[in-house]
Design a protein around this motif. Structure first.
Motif, PDB file in Angstrom:
ATOM      1  N   ALA A 233       1.894   2.553  -0.517  1.00 49.04           N
ATOM      2  CA  ALA A 233       3.237   2.262  -1.039  1.00 49.04           C
ATOM      3  C   ALA A 233       4.297   2.245   0.060  1.00 49.04           C
ATOM      4  O   ALA A 233       5.102   1.305   0.130  1.00 49.04           O
ATOM      5  CB  ALA A 233       3.611   3.256  -2.135  1.00 49.04           C
TER       6      ALA A 233
ATOM      7  N   SER B  75      -1.437  -2.896  -2.331  1.00 45.76           N
ATOM      8  CA  SER B  75      -1.533  -1.818  -1.347  1.00 45.76           C
ATOM      9  C   SER B  75      -2.661  -0.876  -1.727  1.00 45.76           C
ATOM     10  O   SER B  75      -3.095  -0.833  -2.884  1.00 45.76           O
ATOM     11  CB  SER B  75      -0.213  -1.044  -1.248  1.00 45.76           C
TER      12      SER B  75
ATOM     13  N   GLY C 246      -0.031   7.432  -3.244  1.00 50.55           N
ATOM     14  CA  GLY C 246       1.358   7.073  -2.987  1.00 50.55           C
ATOM     15  C   GLY C 246       1.880   7.422  -1.613  1.00 50.55           C
ATOM     16  O   GLY C 246       3.038   7.142  -1.303  1.00 50.55           O
TER      17      GLY C 246
END
Length: 206
Positions: free
Chosen positions: A78, A66, A74
């Protein structure tokens, strides 16, 4: 083991606080193919600020990658990956292109938005199950071949190509546990005259 992927590409669009999230979901079988899709989507939207990505590969979802592509760490890749994994999909890449609308969403807002964008595309996609099947070639007399094919179809075996010469050479695609029953069926219908050759095993769409 069997797993699910998508039958064909799917697209979805969400607008959240004036930002547009465009999702492309495509079926791929390698990291190289996934990165080609990502590059193509980038080329389609050169003015977009972010092209966040996630992909999952393999029957066991072993390969997972990713990228946040400039979004706070994040908050994009994610949650996109989590959406694919939780949906039970593999051999698929998701690209979410964001056109910024001028309103900051914050870390929590971005996380929810990117996951929702992928979930929307997943909901639009047509799924297909893939499972390992072995190619079995049966060489049978003409007076047996049609009955063998009909019974194989009735049992749910996959029926492939056929070649016609002195006898009929018919390909079947079967699960490993179905090879002995298919072999026994061919022997029974042909009084032992049929020849059976077990070939390679590969994943196929069911």
């Amino acid at each position: 083991m069997q797993y699910e992927t998508i039958r064909e590409s799917a697209d979805a669009e969400l607008e959240i606080s004036r930002s547009r999230f465009l999702t492309r979901l495509e079926r791929v079988e390698s990291e190289e193919a996934a990165r080609e899709v990502i590059a193509r989507v980038r080329d389609e939207h050169p003015k977009a600020r972010h092209h966040c990505t996630a992909f999952v590969l393999g029957p066991d979802q072993r390969t997972q990658r990713s990228s946040d592509d400039g979004e706070p760490s994040g908050t994009a890749g994610a949650p996109m990956l989590a959406a694919l994994v939780s949906a039970g999909l593999s051999d698929v890449v998701a690209v979410v292109t964001r056109y910024f609308g001028g309103v900051l969403l914050g870390a929590g807002g971005l996380t929810r938005a990117y996951r929702a964008a992928v979930a929307e595309a997943v909901a639009e996609a047509r799924r297909v199950t893939r499972a390992p099947r072995t190619t079995v070639l049966v060489r049978a007399p003409y007076d047996v071949a049609a009955t063998l094919e009909a019974e194989a179809r009735r049992r749910g075996y996959g029926v492939g190509d056929a070649a016609y010469g002195e006898a009929v050479e018919q390909q079947f695609l079967v699960a490993a546990e179905d090879i002995p029953p298919l072999t026994a069926l061919a022997a029974e219908l042909s009084a032992g005259a049929a020849g059976v050759t077990v070939g390679d095993t590969d994943y196929v769409d069911l």
